[in-house]
Enzyme design. Sequence first.
Site, mmCIF file in Angstrom:
data_model
loop_
_atom_site.group_PDB
_atom_site.id
_atom_site.type_symbol
_atom_site.label_atom_id
_atom_site.label_comp_id
_atom_site.label_asym_id
_atom_site.label_seq_id
_atom_site.Cartn_x
_atom_site.Cartn_y
_atom_site.Cartn_z
ATOM 1 N N ASP A 223 1.258 -0.859 0.083
ATOM 2 C CA ASP A 223 -0.009 -0.047 -0.041
ATOM 3 C C ASP A 223 0.919 1.084 0.411
ATOM 4 O OD1 ASP A 223 0.804 -0.878 2.511
ATOM 5 O OD2 ASP A 223 -1.183 -1.276 3.556
ATOM 6 N N ASN B 93 -7.823 -2.793 14.436
ATOM 7 C CA ASN B 93 -8.598 -3.069 13.920
ATOM 8 C C ASN B 93 -8.828 -4.156 12.953
ATOM 9 O OD1 ASN B 93 -8.237 -1.768 11.439
ATOM 10 N ND2 ASN B 93 -9.540 -0.276 11.068
ATOM 11 N N HIS C 115 -7.550 -4.193 10.281
ATOM 12 C CA HIS C 115 -7.101 -4.227 8.437
ATOM 13 C C HIS C 115 -5.841 -5.439 8.334
ATOM 14 C CE1 HIS C 115 -4.652 -0.272 10.142
ATOM 15 N NE2 HIS C 115 -4.140 -0.706 9.194
ATOM 16 N N GLU D 34 -9.957 -1.470 5.016
ATOM 17 C CA GLU D 34 -10.184 -1.443 6.663
ATOM 18 C C GLU D 34 -12.210 -2.540 6.744
ATOM 19 O OE1 GLU D 34 -8.677 -0.007 8.950
ATOM 20 O OE2 GLU D 34 -8.380 2.468 8.297
HETATM 21 C C1 GLP Z 1 -0.316 0.429 8.568
HETATM 22 C C2 GLP Z 1 -0.111 -0.935 7.096
HETATM 23 C C3 GLP Z 1 -0.595 -1.682 7.239
HETATM 24 C C4 GLP Z 1 -0.247 -2.280 8.661
HETATM 25 C C5 GLP Z 1 -0.299 -1.588 9.749
HETATM 26 C C6 GLP Z 1 0.137 -1.961 11.648
HETATM 27 O O1 GLP Z 1 -1.798 0.720 8.408
HETATM 28 N N1 GLP Z 1 -0.762 0.024 6.047
HETATM 29 O O2 GLP Z 1 -0.246 -2.872 6.649
HETATM 30 O O3 GLP Z 1 0.106 -3.788 8.832
HETATM 31 O O4 GLP Z 1 -0.020 -0.479 9.810
HETATM 32 O O5 GLP Z 1 1.062 -1.561 11.462
HETATM 33 P P1 GLP Z 1 2.167 -1.505 12.337
HETATM 34 O O6 GLP Z 1 3.416 -3.043 12.307
HETATM 35 O O7 GLP Z 1 3.301 -0.300 12.648
HETATM 36 O O8 GLP Z 1 1.308 -2.121 14.085
#
Ligand code: GLP
Length: 239
Positions: A64, A133, A135, A140
């Site tokens: 993403d 949440n 995702h 989402e």
């Molecule tokens: C973001 C990214 C996700 C990732 C999530 C959790 O929203 N788009 O791909 O998995 O954060 O990130 P973290 O590992 O920093 O908790």
Amino acid sequence: MVEIIRAENYEELGQIAGEQILRQVEEKRDSVLGLATGGTPRGIYRYLAEKKPDLSRVRTVNLDEYLGLSGGDPRSYHYYMKEYVWEPLEIGRENRLIPDGLCQDAEEECRRYEEQIRALGGIDLQLLGLGENGHIGFNEPGPAFVCDTHKVCLSPETRAANSRFFGSPEEVPRYALTMGIRTIMRARRILLVVSGGKKAKALQAIMGGGVTPQIPVTILLLHPRVTVAADAAALGGKF
Ligand code: GLP
């Protein structure tokens, strides 16, 4: 089938997941790796950088990108990849694929990205982090469960969770481009990495529950080859 591997802590999680990636590349030198950003995979990339594997033939595709941020913006995922993955791991320029956050036409960019992934022959191993949440990528909770790469409106919870990389939630972009659930599910193998107590609730959903679009990660229960690597805090004494 979901295989669960327990790590004692964040550091061990990085080693365990890093080893899974190294094994994938040993089996197939020109693997297409779907890669994730965020705090959780940082330990994996650090581990890989220490090991200095030969990744010269590996192709990387990202999950993403925020809309409206240039690749030179330190808050963009493009920048993150350059800093922690592409340069330290010496991934060739031609092997770095990520959606363009400054594209003029988001729909066209999504089509182009999906086509690029197809032209590579699909993803061999997709690394995923987990949102609080539930995702995955930026898919989402909500009704649009199954789609290809698309533009998303980020939820207030996600903008709040990601505000630690920005000054405040208001500075987190409202929109992003993300591989869709269908793109992710087409990967031949999936490696989900989860760290910390804040993720425990979302993680539990795939350990005991059914598939629901309200918790996007649960779709992985329908994938034939998923490994979940999680640390003790995320597992919350469950495993
Ligand atoms: C973001 C990214 C996700 C990732 C999530 C959790 O929203 N788009 O791909 O998995 O954060 O990130 P973290 O590992 O920093 O908790």
